[in-house]
Design a protein around this motif. Structure first.
Motif, PDB file in Angstrom:
ATOM      1  N   PRO A 349       0.796  -1.229   0.000  1.00 44.48           N
ATOM      2  CA  PRO A 349       0.000   0.000   0.000  1.00 44.48           C
ATOM      3  C   PRO A 349       0.828   1.279   0.000  1.00 44.48           C
ATOM      4  CG  PRO A 349      -0.036  -1.009   2.171  1.00 44.48           C
ATOM      5  CD  PRO A 349       0.683  -1.972   1.272  1.00 44.48           C
ATOM      6  N   CYS A 350       2.128   1.175   0.281  1.00 43.64           N
ATOM      7  CA  CYS A 350       2.987   2.364   0.330  1.00 43.64           C
ATOM      8  C   CYS A 350       4.433   1.907   0.182  1.00 43.64           C
ATOM      9  CB  CYS A 350       2.780   3.120   1.639  1.00 43.64           C
ATOM     10  SG  CYS A 350       3.322   2.195   3.092  1.00 43.64           S
ATOM     11  N   PRO A 351       5.388   2.827   0.058  1.00 37.53           N
ATOM     12  CA  PRO A 351       6.783   2.412  -0.108  1.00 37.53           C
ATOM     13  C   PRO A 351       7.315   1.534   1.019  1.00 37.53           C
ATOM     14  CG  PRO A 351       6.553   4.713  -0.729  1.00 37.53           C
ATOM     15  CD  PRO A 351       5.229   4.282  -0.151  1.00 37.53           C
ATOM     16  N   CYS A 352       6.975   1.844   2.276  1.00 39.76           N
ATOM     17  CA  CYS A 352       7.463   1.008   3.377  1.00 39.76           C
ATOM     18  C   CYS A 352       6.637  -0.257   3.532  1.00 39.76           C
ATOM     19  CB  CYS A 352       7.495   1.795   4.688  1.00 39.76           C
ATOM     20  SG  CYS A 352       5.870   1.997   5.495  1.00 39.76           S
ATOM     21  N   GLY A 353       5.414  -0.236   3.021  1.00 43.97           N
ATOM     22  CA  GLY A 353       4.582  -1.431   3.001  1.00 43.97           C
ATOM     23  C   GLY A 353       3.584  -1.560   4.121  1.00 43.97           C
ATOM     24  N   TYR A 354       3.565  -0.617   5.094  1.00 42.37           N
ATOM     25  CA  TYR A 354       2.744  -0.829   6.283  1.00 42.37           C
ATOM     26  C   TYR A 354       1.644   0.205   6.475  1.00 42.37           C
ATOM     27  CZ  TYR A 354       6.344  -4.179   7.442  1.00 42.37           C
ATOM     28  OH  TYR A 354       7.198  -5.254   7.405  1.00 42.37           O
ATOM     29  N   HIS A 355       1.318   0.941   5.427  1.00 42.29           N
ATOM     30  CA  HIS A 355       0.238   1.915   5.540  1.00 42.29           C
ATOM     31  C   HIS A 355      -1.089   1.182   5.804  1.00 42.29           C
ATOM     32  CE1 HIS A 355      -2.121   5.500   4.946  1.00 42.29           C
ATOM     33  NE2 HIS A 355      -2.809   4.925   3.971  1.00 42.29           N
ATOM     34  N   GLY A 356      -1.798   1.652   6.841  1.00 40.38           N
ATOM     35  CA  GLY A 356      -3.066   1.032   7.193  1.00 40.38           C
ATOM     36  C   GLY A 356      -2.923  -0.193   8.053  1.00 40.38           C
ATOM     37  N   ASP A 357      -1.704  -0.488   8.535  1.00 41.33           N
ATOM     38  CA  ASP A 357      -1.487  -1.692   9.347  1.00 41.33           C
ATOM     39  C   ASP A 357      -0.824  -1.357  10.681  1.00 41.33           C
ATOM     40  OD1 ASP A 357      -1.511  -4.633   9.575  1.00 41.33           O
ATOM     41  OD2 ASP A 357       0.669  -4.457   9.496  1.00 41.33           O
ATOM     42  N   GLU A 358      -1.170  -0.193  11.201  1.00 40.16           N
ATOM     43  CA  GLU A 358      -0.547   0.228  12.453  1.00 40.16           C
ATOM     44  C   GLU A 358      -0.831  -0.741  13.601  1.00 40.16           C
ATOM     45  OE1 GLU A 358      -1.990   2.147  10.332  1.00 40.16           O
ATOM     46  OE2 GLU A 358      -0.402   3.534   9.755  1.00 40.16           O
ATOM     47  N   GLY A 369       2.477  12.503   0.655  1.00 40.04           N
ATOM     48  CA  GLY A 369       2.985  12.735  -0.697  1.00 40.04           C
ATOM     49  C   GLY A 369       3.700  11.511  -1.254  1.00 40.04           C
ATOM     50  N   GLU A 370       4.490  10.834  -0.395  1.00 45.31           N
ATOM     51  CA  GLU A 370       5.183   9.623  -0.841  1.00 45.31           C
ATOM     52  C   GLU A 370       4.205   8.515  -1.200  1.00 45.31           C
ATOM     53  OE1 GLU A 370       9.397   9.903   1.638  1.00 45.31           O
ATOM     54  OE2 GLU A 370       7.633   9.006   2.588  1.00 45.31           O
ATOM     55  N   ILE A 371       3.160   8.372  -0.396  1.00 45.47           N
ATOM     56  CA  ILE A 371       2.153   7.344  -0.668  1.00 45.47           C
ATOM     57  C   ILE A 371       1.449   7.635  -1.986  1.00 45.47           C
ATOM     58  CG2 ILE A 371      -0.015   6.327   0.151  1.00 45.47           C
ATOM     59  CD1 ILE A 371       0.957   6.875   3.008  1.00 45.47           C
ATOM     60  N   LYS A 372       1.127   8.908  -2.201  1.00 47.98           N
ATOM     61  CA  LYS A 372       0.431   9.278  -3.428  1.00 47.98           C
ATOM     62  C   LYS A 372       1.309   9.030  -4.650  1.00 47.98           C
ATOM     63  CE  LYS A 372      -2.312  12.995  -5.469  1.00 47.98           C
ATOM     64  NZ  LYS A 372      -2.840  14.363  -5.292  1.00 47.98           N
ATOM     65  N   ARG A 373       2.597   9.406  -4.553  1.00 48.93           N
ATOM     66  CA  ARG A 373       3.503   9.183  -5.680  1.00 48.93           C
ATOM     67  C   ARG A 373       3.668   7.685  -5.957  1.00 48.93           C
ATOM     68  NH1 ARG A 373       6.242  13.573  -3.399  1.00 48.93           N
ATOM     69  NH2 ARG A 373       7.571  12.171  -2.188  1.00 48.93           N
ATOM     70  N   TYR A 374       3.688   6.896  -4.891  1.00 49.70           N
ATOM     71  CA  TYR A 374       3.867   5.444  -5.044  1.00 49.70           C
ATOM     72  C   TYR A 374       2.665   4.816  -5.751  1.00 49.70           C
ATOM     73  CZ  TYR A 374       4.815   0.585  -3.669  1.00 49.70           C
ATOM     74  OH  TYR A 374       5.067  -0.768  -3.677  1.00 49.70           O
ATOM     75  N   THR A 375       1.468   5.129  -5.285  1.00 46.39           N
ATOM     76  CA  THR A 375       0.278   4.516  -5.878  1.00 46.39           C
ATOM     77  C   THR A 375      -0.024   5.077  -7.266  1.00 46.39           C
ATOM     78  OG1 THR A 375      -1.142   6.131  -4.736  1.00 46.39           O
ATOM     79  CG2 THR A 375      -0.740   4.014  -3.640  1.00 46.39           C
ATOM     80  N   ARG A 376       0.410   6.324  -7.535  1.00 50.44           N
ATOM     81  CA  ARG A 376       0.143   6.915  -8.849  1.00 50.44           C
ATOM     82  C   ARG A 376       1.040   6.340  -9.936  1.00 50.44           C
ATOM     83  NH1 ARG A 376      -2.939  11.546  -9.442  1.00 50.44           N
ATOM     84  NH2 ARG A 376      -1.686  12.201 -11.228  1.00 50.44           N
ATOM     85  N   LYS A 377       2.006   5.477  -9.555  1.00 50.92           N
ATOM     86  CA  LYS A 377       2.773   4.771 -10.574  1.00 50.92           C
ATOM     87  C   LYS A 377       1.879   3.848 -11.388  1.00 50.92           C
ATOM     88  CE  LYS A 377       7.181   4.796  -8.041  1.00 50.92           C
ATOM     89  NZ  LYS A 377       8.225   3.935  -7.424  1.00 50.92           N
TER      90      LYS A 377
END
Length: 510
Positions: A349-358, A369-377
């Protein structure tokens, strides 16, 4: 003296018959090959001349010209060695021309005169059968492959000397018989019984297998996305005879057939690395060859770590996902490659891989911004072509420690095959085999919605700002859900599940 023999090459995924015209006559001794030969074919004159000498045959010192027709198509098959040698020997009068009429020759020659196997013999044999040839002469290692074509006599020749003795009437050569091929076991090493938990993901993959739908899985590292994808082939229905022949043709051209040349009976599973180039993915080259999307024809193309693929590599997937074929244009030819495959993609879900899994003990360190750039690929048009988007959550300890046996692939496959049989009867008049292949006109005709289902879909369409393509794909997935339940009408339950599968991960389709 003039002589003519016949060889073959491949063009795209089809065989191409080559007229090998040989003229040997007065003039300064020379050996020229014309007709747009590639390097491997230009070098054949040295292999042919040496193979003839080492086979105990002698030629006069004459000017030899070999023409490969049609002259406007580049030839790159070393399998033209044998027809060039046969034509050359016929031009020198070693055997009558009538002995090679209606015969096709395809093998590479060693310097000692041995016949070596070549790629693409199956499409060559199919082309020979279609154009009225009665026999084909190949290397022993290619005999099983050529025997897949009914109505064509196959001869396996080990050496050039053996073939010449047969053509001169000095030796009998019996038609080749099929040799035993290595058997493929009835089971699979990868089974869904190994997957603990992940019931929602397994249900989504069952629907995808039943209808031939594309799937995107989004989840944290270690949640089992790759494990699930690699078991997809174990629940897909068996290849039909027609599909098996198509896949075998492709693998023959690519040089990926088993050593015994048997028919491909299991659906392909291709998992290219994310460093794969655009040409390797889609096919091409100066002489176009099948890419990964064609090698996955009638099977599964698995793209792990989807955002890590090059943007241009991903964007070229749009045409095969929509049209189920690839048009590759080059200076000398425009070729179509079949690419009817299921796309299974996986990503974090994100570059580090743990977005939404806190809650899992890992704190996401990525900025919005990093998450958006990652998913917009992953572009919106590409996402729009993927029918099912599912989130794969972390597996709980109690599920991993459970001793309860998970449902095996054989049980899931039985339901998938039953649903495919329903689709086969419905779609037979249209020449397609799965719900995912229906176009808009077929959906209008074959997928009527109940009134409550229509209202639910309208509300979702307006709220989620869906595209026309999304509308069609939701109905196709709903049709598959109904087929898994026995083929009944499409009601609100089926539409509701299809909508949830379409928006489970919350990625934007804009």
């Amino acid at each position: 003296m003039f002589a003519k023999s016949y060889g073959a090459a491949t063009l795209g995924v089809d065989g191409l018959i080559i007229d090998v015209e040989v003229d040997a006559g007065y003039g300064l001794p020379a050996f020229d090959i014309v007709g747009l030969p590639d390097t491997a074919v230009r070098e054949s004159k040295e292999r042919v001349r040496t193979a003839i000498k080492n086979s105990g045959l002698k030629l006069q010192q004459e000017k030899i010209t070999v023409n490969l027709a049609p002259a406007d198509i580049r030839k790159d098959s070393p399998g033209l060695d044998l027809p060039i040698a046969v034509g050359l020997l016929a031009a020198h009068g070693l055997f009558p021309m009538k002995k090679i009429e209606g015969c096709l020759f395809s093998a590479e020659l060693s310097l000692e005169g041995e016949c070596r196997p070549v790629q693409g013999v199956l499409p060559m044999a199919i082309a020979a059968k279609e154009q009225g040839f009665r026999a084909i002469f190949v290397a022993p290692a290619n005999a099983n492959e050529a025997l897949l074509v009914q109505g064509l006599t196959v001869y396996a020749v080990a050496t050039l000397a053996e073939l010449v003795a047969f053509l001169k009437g000095e030796k009998e050569l019996a038609p080749a018989a099929a040799q035993p091929v290595s058997s493929e076991g009835p089971g699979w090493t990868d089974d869904f019984a190994d997957v603990q938990g992940q019931f929602a993901a397994k249900r989504a993959l069952e629907i995808a297998a039943a209808g031939g739908h594309n799937v995107l899985m989004v989840g944290v590292p270690g949640s089992g996305k790759t494990m699930l994808a690699r078991r997809m082939s174990s629940i897909l229905p068996a290849l039909t005879p027609e599909e098996a022949l198509e896949v075998t043709k492709i693998y023959s051209i690519a040089g990926l057939l088993k050593h015994d040349g048997g028919l491909v009976t299991q659906r392909p599973f291709r998992a290219p690395h994310h460093t794969t180039s655009m040409t390797a993915m889609i096919g091409g080259g100066s002489i176009p060859r099948p890419g990964e999307v064609t090698l996955a024809h009638h099977g599964v193309l698995f793209l792990d770590e989807l955002p890590e693929f090059g943007k241009s590599t991903l964007e070229v997937l749009r045409q095969p996902l929509e049209d189920r074929e690839i048009l590759v244009s080059r200076v000398h030819a425009s070729l179509k490659f079949p690419s009817s495959f299921m796309l299974i993609a996986a990503m974090n879900p994100c570059p580090c891989g743990y977005h939404g899994d806190e809650s899992g003990g890992h704190q996401c360190e990525c900025t919005p911004g990093e998450i958006k750039r990652y998913t917009r690929k992953i572009s919106g048009p590409l996402l729009d072509r993927i029918d099912i988007h599912i989130r794969v959550p972390r597996v709980e300890y109690k599920e991993l420690a459970s001793r309860e046996q998970a449902e095996p692939s054989s049980a899931i496959r039985a339901r998938v095959e039953a649903a495919r049989e329903i689709q086969h009867e419905r779609l037979k008049p249209y020449g397609i085999y799965s719900n995912a292949q229906m176009n808009h006109a077929m959906i209008q005709r074959l997928c009527p919605l109940e009134d409550t289902a229509q209202q639910l879909l309208q509300a979702a369409f307006e709220k989620m700002h869906l595209s026309a393509r999304s509308y069609d794909r939701i109905i196709k997935v709903a049709r598959t859900v109904a087929d898994l339940a026995g083929g009944g009408p499409i009601g609100p339950r089926e539409i509701g599940e299809a909508i949830k599968l379409r928006n489970d991960v919350g990625l934007s389709l804009e």
